[in-house]
Write a protein that holds these residues in place. Sequence first.
Motif: not given
Length: 54
Positions: A17-24, A27-31, A42-44, A49-51
């Motif tokens: 399905g849709r991919k969902r991102g969490y960045d909590e 500050s420089n990575v997204i799960e 599930k796949k994680r 994060k891009r500059d």
Amino acid sequence: MTTIGLILCRIGLHRWGRKRGYDEYSSNVIEWEQRCERCGKKKRWVEVKRDRRR
């Protein structure tokens, strides 16, 4: 779930399905997370994060 869907998921052909991102966490990575619509697997993964200055 249909039998054909079960067979496809068993051999690794999931319907993601849709991919969902969490960045909590930092500050420089997204799960990212995706879930198979047929079997619920599930796949994680984590991406940097891009500059923003570019």
